[in-house]
Design a protein around this motif. Structure first.
Motif, PDB file in Angstrom:
ATOM      1  N   ASP A   1      18.364  -2.854 150.707  1.00 48.89           N
ATOM      2  CA  ASP A   1      17.233  -3.602 151.271  1.00 48.89           C
ATOM      3  C   ASP A   1      16.299  -2.561 151.867  1.00 48.89           C
ATOM      4  OD1 ASP A   1      15.412  -5.010 152.780  1.00 48.89           O
ATOM      5  OD2 ASP A   1      16.866  -6.397 153.621  1.00 48.89           O
ATOM      6  N   ASP A   2      15.228  -2.245 151.132  1.00 52.49           N
ATOM      7  CA  ASP A   2      14.363  -1.138 151.556  1.00 52.49           C
ATOM      8  C   ASP A   2      13.139  -1.603 152.327  1.00 52.49           C
ATOM      9  OD1 ASP A   2      12.875  -2.337 149.617  1.00 52.49           O
ATOM     10  OD2 ASP A   2      12.694  -0.588 148.310  1.00 52.49           O
ATOM     11  N   GLY A   3      13.179  -2.831 152.821  1.00 55.98           N
ATOM     12  CA  GLY A   3      12.012  -3.353 153.527  1.00 55.98           C
ATOM     13  C   GLY A   3      10.978  -3.845 152.541  1.00 55.98           C
ATOM     14  N   GLY A   4      10.259  -2.929 151.917  1.00 56.83           N
ATOM     15  CA  GLY A   4       9.401  -3.274 150.795  1.00 56.83           C
ATOM     16  C   GLY A   4       8.020  -3.765 151.130  1.00 56.83           C
ATOM     17  N   GLY A   5       7.713  -4.001 152.406  1.00 52.62           N
ATOM     18  CA  GLY A   5       6.369  -4.409 152.759  1.00 52.62           C
ATOM     19  C   GLY A   5       6.235  -5.894 153.034  1.00 52.62           C
ATOM     20  N   GLU A   6       5.004  -6.311 153.315  1.00 49.31           N
ATOM     21  CA  GLU A   6       4.742  -7.673 153.770  1.00 49.31           C
ATOM     22  C   GLU A   6       4.827  -8.707 152.661  1.00 49.31           C
ATOM     23  OE1 GLU A   6       0.920  -7.412 155.601  1.00 49.31           O
ATOM     24  OE2 GLU A   6       1.672  -6.384 157.389  1.00 49.31           O
ATOM     25  N   LEU A   7       4.778  -8.297 151.406  1.00 50.97           N
ATOM     26  CA  LEU A   7       4.804  -9.248 150.297  1.00 50.97           C
ATOM     27  C   LEU A   7       6.155  -9.295 149.606  1.00 50.97           C
ATOM     28  CD1 LEU A   7       1.272  -8.776 148.672  1.00 50.97           C
ATOM     29  CD2 LEU A   7       2.017 -10.454 150.368  1.00 50.97           C
ATOM     30  N   VAL A   8       7.226  -8.986 150.361  1.00 51.39           N
ATOM     31  CA  VAL A   8       8.582  -9.051 149.834  1.00 51.39           C
ATOM     32  C   VAL A   8       9.434  -9.914 150.759  1.00 51.39           C
ATOM     33  CG1 VAL A   8      10.616  -7.771 149.090  1.00 51.39           C
ATOM     34  CG2 VAL A   8       8.360  -6.736 148.876  1.00 51.39           C
ATOM     35  N   ARG A   9      10.211 -10.787 150.155  1.00 50.29           N
ATOM     36  CA  ARG A   9      11.189 -11.563 150.896  1.00 50.29           C
ATOM     37  C   ARG A   9      12.528 -11.404 150.192  1.00 50.29           C
ATOM     38  NH1 ARG A   9       7.256 -11.332 153.336  1.00 50.29           N
ATOM     39  NH2 ARG A   9       6.131 -12.927 154.515  1.00 50.29           N
ATOM     40  N   TYR A  10      13.590 -11.175 150.947  1.00 57.85           N
ATOM     41  CA  TYR A  10      14.907 -10.936 150.369  1.00 57.85           C
ATOM     42  C   TYR A  10      15.798 -12.164 150.539  1.00 57.85           C
ATOM     43  CZ  TYR A  10      13.690  -6.015 149.996  1.00 57.85           C
ATOM     44  OH  TYR A  10      13.077  -4.825 149.658  1.00 57.85           O
ATOM     45  N   ALA A  11      16.338 -12.646 149.429  1.00 63.93           N
ATOM     46  CA  ALA A  11      17.383 -13.662 149.459  1.00 63.93           C
ATOM     47  C   ALA A  11      18.723 -12.955 149.305  1.00 63.93           C
ATOM     48  CB  ALA A  11      17.186 -14.680 148.340  1.00 63.93           C
TER      49      ALA A  11
ATOM     50  N   GLY B   1       3.642 -10.566 145.127  1.00 63.82           N
ATOM     51  CA  GLY B   1       4.752 -10.860 146.019  1.00 63.82           C
ATOM     52  C   GLY B   1       6.044 -11.026 145.250  1.00 63.82           C
ATOM     53  N   VAL B   2       7.159 -10.652 145.861  1.00 64.91           N
ATOM     54  CA  VAL B   2       8.461 -10.738 145.202  1.00 64.91           C
ATOM     55  C   VAL B   2       9.476 -11.402 146.125  1.00 64.91           C
ATOM     56  CG1 VAL B   2      10.349  -9.474 144.096  1.00 64.91           C
ATOM     57  CG2 VAL B   2       8.000  -8.621 143.889  1.00 64.91           C
ATOM     58  N   VAL B   3      10.117 -12.444 145.620  1.00 57.05           N
ATOM     59  CA  VAL B   3      11.328 -12.953 146.255  1.00 57.05           C
ATOM     60  C   VAL B   3      12.482 -12.239 145.554  1.00 57.05           C
ATOM     61  CG1 VAL B   3      12.761 -14.955 146.766  1.00 57.05           C
ATOM     62  CG2 VAL B   3      10.260 -15.184 146.741  1.00 57.05           C
ATOM     63  N   ASP B   4      13.032 -11.252 146.203  1.00 58.79           N
ATOM     64  CA  ASP B   4      14.035 -10.351 145.629  1.00 58.79           C
ATOM     65  C   ASP B   4      15.431 -10.927 145.894  1.00 58.79           C
ATOM     66  OD1 ASP B   4      15.868  -8.291 145.167  1.00 58.79           O
ATOM     67  OD2 ASP B   4      14.531  -6.718 145.877  1.00 58.79           O
ATOM     68  N   CYS B   5      16.078 -11.398 144.831  1.00 58.50           N
ATOM     69  CA  CYS B   5      17.426 -11.960 144.943  1.00 58.50           C
ATOM     70  C   CYS B   5      18.504 -10.970 144.530  1.00 58.50           C
ATOM     71  CB  CYS B   5      17.541 -13.209 144.068  1.00 58.50           C
ATOM     72  SG  CYS B   5      16.304 -14.478 144.359  1.00 58.50           S
ATOM     73  N   ALA B   6      18.102  -9.731 144.231  1.00 56.41           N
ATOM     74  CA  ALA B   6      19.030  -8.760 143.658  1.00 56.41           C
ATOM     75  C   ALA B   6      19.449  -7.660 144.615  1.00 56.41           C
ATOM     76  CB  ALA B   6      18.405  -8.134 142.410  1.00 56.41           C
ATOM     77  N   SER B   7      18.551  -7.205 145.493  1.00 54.92           N
ATOM     78  CA  SER B   7      18.825  -6.003 146.284  1.00 54.92           C
ATOM     79  C   SER B   7      20.018  -6.164 147.211  1.00 54.92           C
ATOM     80  CB  SER B   7      17.578  -5.618 147.090  1.00 54.92           C
ATOM     81  OG  SER B   7      16.571  -5.112 146.238  1.00 54.92           O
ATOM     82  N   ARG B   8      20.087  -7.272 147.924  1.00 51.16           N
ATOM     83  CA  ARG B   8      21.156  -7.421 148.904  1.00 51.16           C
ATOM     84  C   ARG B   8      22.514  -7.623 148.251  1.00 51.16           C
ATOM     85  NH1 ARG B   8      18.056 -10.814 153.763  1.00 51.16           N
ATOM     86  NH2 ARG B   8      16.820  -9.017 154.450  1.00 51.16           N
TER      87      ARG B   8
END
Length: 213
Positions: free
Chosen positions: A87-97, A75-82
């Motif tokens: 923000d490519d969605g990325g699936g159920e194990l991704v959360r975007y900050a 799982g990834v808490v992605d703090c960089a994409s936004r």
């Protein structure tokens, strides 16, 4: 990406002890292998992992981890994409900050991902944080310290091990000293003419030997 050998880790780092809910900080200068050690430890400490990634986007982090563990249980808490307008969605194990600036939001996204793993029946997960020095670019040491204490308490409450990274040069010695306090162990890294090496030290113990990797 150069991978630390299993023999080096097994001989110098008590992986079995750390797996039982301990927290370790990987510290050192740039280009000294901190990120490599983080990923390798995540892959060694549990079958599934969560990475709070402050600068590496989800796709890149997942690709990096594939050399060390199962990317389908990562799982990834992605703090960089936004921050970069992506923000490519990325699936159920991704959360975007929205960015590394909002520590409260990052913490909420982390807890949400924890809940997802628990709903899936995953009992033991290794937690990674890359990196504390990136957080210090947006928040002061005390704010990062409090965020870290909350995250570590949540992980320890489930007996989940945690590995965090800090760049000594970027953070400064005063910040590194403060942020080391909540950890059970520290792994120092260095790079010299002979290559990269690391040194393990438990919070209540003496430093070990430097081990090349």
């Amino acid at each position: 990406m150069e991978e630390p050998t299993s023999e080096a880790l097994d001989s110098a780092i008590p992986v079995d002890q750390l797996a039982a809910g301990k927290a370790v900080l990987v510290r050192g200068p740039a280009m000294s292998g901190k990120y490599d050690l983080l990923l390798r430890l995540l892959g060694s400490l549990a079958d599934c992992s969560i990475l709070v990634s402050t600068s590496r986007q989800n796709r890149g982090a997942r690709s990096d981890f594939a050399a060390y563990g199962d990317p389908d249980c990562f799982g990834v808490v992605d703090c960089a994409s936004r921050v970069q307008g992506q923000d490519d969605g990325g699936g159920e194990l991704v959360r975007y900050a929205s960015s590394p600036k909002n520590l409260t939001e990052v913490g909420v996204k982390f807890t949400d991902l924890v809940d997802r793993f628990q709903d899936d029946g995953v009992e033991h997960v290794a937690v990674g944080l890359h990196s504390l020095s990136e957080l210090l670019m947006y928040s002061d040491t005390e704010q990062v310290y409090q965020f870290l204490r909350v995250l570590l308490a949540e992980a320890r409450g489930m007996d989940w091990p945690t590995v965090a990274v800090i760049d000594d040069d970027a953070a400064g010695e005063a910040a590194v000293t403060t942020l080391t306090q909540p950890f059970d162990a520290v792994i120092a890294t260095r790079r010299d003419d002979d290559g990269r090496s690391f040194q393990y030290r438990a919070a209540d113990g003496e430093p070990g030997e430097w081990v090349g990797f």
